[in-house]
Design a protein around this motif. Sequence first.
Motif, PDB file in Angstrom:
ATOM      1  N   ILE A  66      22.470   3.969  -5.478  1.00  0.00           N
ATOM      2  CA  ILE A  66      21.372   4.713  -4.854  1.00  0.00           C
ATOM      3  C   ILE A  66      20.126   4.663  -5.734  1.00  0.00           C
ATOM      4  N   VAL A  67      20.276   4.964  -7.009  1.00  0.00           N
ATOM      5  CA  VAL A  67      19.128   5.001  -7.923  1.00  0.00           C
ATOM      6  C   VAL A  67      18.500   3.617  -8.091  1.00  0.00           C
ATOM      7  N   ILE A  68      19.311   2.583  -8.245  1.00  0.00           N
ATOM      8  CA  ILE A  68      18.782   1.216  -8.390  1.00  0.00           C
ATOM      9  C   ILE A  68      18.055   0.791  -7.119  1.00  0.00           C
ATOM     10  N   THR A  69      18.603   1.124  -5.964  1.00  0.00           N
ATOM     11  CA  THR A  69      17.952   0.797  -4.685  1.00  0.00           C
ATOM     12  C   THR A  69      16.579   1.466  -4.598  1.00  0.00           C
ATOM     13  N   ILE A  70      16.527   2.743  -4.923  1.00  0.00           N
ATOM     14  CA  ILE A  70      15.244   3.470  -4.892  1.00  0.00           C
ATOM     15  C   ILE A  70      14.268   2.861  -5.898  1.00  0.00           C
ATOM     16  N   ALA A  71      14.741   2.569  -7.107  1.00  0.00           N
ATOM     17  CA  ALA A  71      13.866   2.022  -8.154  1.00  0.00           C
ATOM     18  C   ALA A  71      13.283   0.673  -7.758  1.00  0.00           C
ATOM     19  N   ILE A  72      14.114  -0.237  -7.253  1.00  0.00           N
ATOM     20  CA  ILE A  72      13.625  -1.562  -6.839  1.00  0.00           C
ATOM     21  C   ILE A  72      12.580  -1.409  -5.739  1.00  0.00           C
ATOM     22  N   ASP A  73      12.854  -0.544  -4.782  1.00  0.00           N
ATOM     23  CA  ASP A  73      11.909  -0.327  -3.690  1.00  0.00           C
ATOM     24  C   ASP A  73      10.589   0.235  -4.203  1.00  0.00           C
ATOM     25  N   GLN A  74      10.653   1.281  -5.002  1.00  0.00           N
ATOM     26  CA  GLN A  74       9.426   1.928  -5.464  1.00  0.00           C
ATOM     27  C   GLN A  74       8.617   1.028  -6.393  1.00  0.00           C
ATOM     28  N   ILE A  75       9.284   0.287  -7.264  1.00  0.00           N
ATOM     29  CA  ILE A  75       8.573  -0.641  -8.151  1.00  0.00           C
ATOM     30  C   ILE A  75       7.882  -1.724  -7.334  1.00  0.00           C
ATOM     31  N   SER A  76       8.568  -2.255  -6.322  1.00  0.00           N
ATOM     32  CA  SER A  76       7.959  -3.301  -5.489  1.00  0.00           C
ATOM     33  C   SER A  76       6.750  -2.763  -4.725  1.00  0.00           C
ATOM     34  N   LYS A  77       6.835  -1.539  -4.235  1.00  0.00           N
ATOM     35  CA  LYS A  77       5.709  -0.951  -3.498  1.00  0.00           C
ATOM     36  C   LYS A  77       4.530  -0.651  -4.422  1.00  0.00           C
ATOM     37  N   ILE A  78       4.802  -0.196  -5.628  1.00  0.00           N
ATOM     38  CA  ILE A  78       3.722   0.034  -6.597  1.00  0.00           C
ATOM     39  C   ILE A  78       3.018  -1.283  -6.899  1.00  0.00           C
ATOM     40  N   TRP A  79       3.797  -2.340  -7.119  1.00  0.00           N
ATOM     41  CA  TRP A  79       3.214  -3.653  -7.410  1.00  0.00           C
ATOM     42  C   TRP A  79       2.333  -4.120  -6.247  1.00  0.00           C
ATOM     43  N   ILE A  80       2.828  -3.960  -5.031  1.00  0.00           N
ATOM     44  CA  ILE A  80       2.052  -4.366  -3.848  1.00  0.00           C
ATOM     45  C   ILE A  80       0.754  -3.570  -3.771  1.00  0.00           C
ATOM     46  N   ARG A  81       0.838  -2.249  -3.909  1.00  0.00           N
ATOM     47  CA  ARG A  81      -0.366  -1.415  -3.823  1.00  0.00           C
ATOM     48  C   ARG A  81      -1.403  -1.793  -4.873  1.00  0.00           C
ATOM     49  N   LEU A  82      -0.946  -2.212  -6.066  1.00  0.00           N
ATOM     50  CA  LEU A  82      -1.860  -2.554  -7.154  1.00  0.00           C
ATOM     51  C   LEU A  82      -2.398  -3.984  -7.070  1.00  0.00           C
ATOM     52  N   ASN A  83      -1.633  -4.899  -6.465  1.00  0.00           N
ATOM     53  CA  ASN A  83      -1.971  -6.315  -6.561  1.00  0.00           C
ATOM     54  C   ASN A  83      -2.281  -7.034  -5.249  1.00  0.00           C
ATOM     55  N   VAL A  84      -2.023  -6.403  -4.127  1.00  0.00           N
ATOM     56  CA  VAL A  84      -2.248  -7.065  -2.832  1.00  0.00           C
ATOM     57  C   VAL A  84      -3.243  -6.225  -2.031  1.00  0.00           C
ATOM     58  N   ALA A  85      -4.305  -6.860  -1.593  1.00  0.00           N
ATOM     59  CA  ALA A  85      -5.344  -6.150  -0.837  1.00  0.00           C
ATOM     60  C   ALA A  85      -4.769  -5.593   0.463  1.00  0.00           C
ATOM     61  N   PRO A  86      -5.093  -4.342   0.784  1.00  0.00           N
ATOM     62  CA  PRO A  86      -4.612  -3.759   2.050  1.00  0.00           C
ATOM     63  C   PRO A  86      -5.029  -4.614   3.246  1.00  0.00           C
ATOM     64  N   GLY A  87      -4.079  -4.824   4.144  1.00  0.00           N
ATOM     65  CA  GLY A  87      -4.342  -5.595   5.356  1.00  0.00           C
ATOM     66  C   GLY A  87      -4.342  -7.094   5.167  1.00  0.00           C
ATOM     67  N   SER A  88      -4.098  -7.552   3.938  1.00  0.00           N
ATOM     68  CA  SER A  88      -4.149  -8.996   3.685  1.00  0.00           C
ATOM     69  C   SER A  88      -2.835  -9.680   4.045  1.00  0.00           C
ATOM     70  N   GLN A  89      -2.890 -11.013   4.083  1.00  0.00           N
ATOM     71  CA  GLN A  89      -1.701 -11.825   4.323  1.00  0.00           C
ATOM     72  C   GLN A  89      -1.785 -13.045   3.428  1.00  0.00           C
ATOM     73  N   SER A  90      -0.726 -13.302   2.664  1.00  0.00           N
ATOM     74  CA  SER A  90      -0.660 -14.461   1.770  1.00  0.00           C
ATOM     75  C   SER A  90       0.598 -15.249   2.083  1.00  0.00           C
ATOM     76  N   GLU A  91       0.465 -16.550   2.095  1.00  0.00           N
ATOM     77  CA  GLU A  91       1.627 -17.406   2.330  1.00  0.00           C
ATOM     78  C   GLU A  91       2.466 -17.498   1.063  1.00  0.00           C
ATOM     79  N   ILE A  92       3.750 -17.290   1.208  1.00  0.00           N
ATOM     80  CA  ILE A  92       4.694 -17.497   0.111  1.00  0.00           C
ATOM     81  C   ILE A  92       5.359 -18.857   0.332  1.00  0.00           C
ATOM     82  N   VAL A  93       5.912 -19.044   1.530  1.00  0.00           N
ATOM     83  CA  VAL A  93       6.487 -20.321   1.948  1.00  0.00           C
ATOM     84  C   VAL A  93       5.874 -20.630   3.317  1.00  0.00           C
ATOM     85  N   GLY A  94       4.692 -21.220   3.295  1.00  0.00           N
ATOM     86  CA  GLY A  94       3.976 -21.516   4.535  1.00  0.00           C
ATOM     87  C   GLY A  94       3.839 -20.264   5.386  1.00  0.00           C
ATOM     88  N   ASP A  95       3.911 -20.450   6.701  1.00  0.00           N
ATOM     89  CA  ASP A  95       3.876 -19.307   7.624  1.00  0.00           C
ATOM     90  C   ASP A  95       5.252 -18.679   7.796  1.00  0.00           C
TER      91      ASP A  95
END
Length: 162
Positions: A14-43
């Motif tokens: 439970i704790v690891i699941t919450i931590a991975i989720d929250q860390i990923s969301k913090i990273w997104i909020r800090l590094n990805v512009a709101p409303g943007s879309q970036s290709e990782i593997v094409g479309d």
Amino acid sequence: MKVSKRTVYILLVIVITIAIDQISKIWIRLNVAPGSQSEIVGDYFTLHNVENAGAFLGMGSDLNPTLRLILLLILPMVVLAFVLRYIFKDKTLDNASLFAFSSIIGGGVANVYDRIVYGSVTDFWHIDLGGMFRTGIFNMADLSVTTGMIILLIVSFRKKNV
């Protein structure tokens, strides 16, 4: 009071699941512009930053605030508490089922936390395999809940075939 390995396992998942989720969301909020879309593997696999005020695929985002509070916060917390109580009480659950239920709880708690703290849930992954398979925009908590459900289905089918 001695804590069992089983209890530690449940809480760790439970704790690891919450931590991975929250860390990923913090990273997104800090590094990805709101409303943007970036290709990782094409479309086929893209990265976004969207705030979802509703539940799965935005369902419920247009509900009145009282109904949204009941359906997206109170009801999920009650259900998650019952599932947690169930997995602590039922000592016959195998490790796969424990992992699945714990992943579901962790993902559910992570998204409920976002709704309480931010008023919405940050979603960022999208998969589109050319019309053959397409997801909505989702996050790691959603992935944990979905993975847990798939594992539970597999475990239940295996039990029926034995």
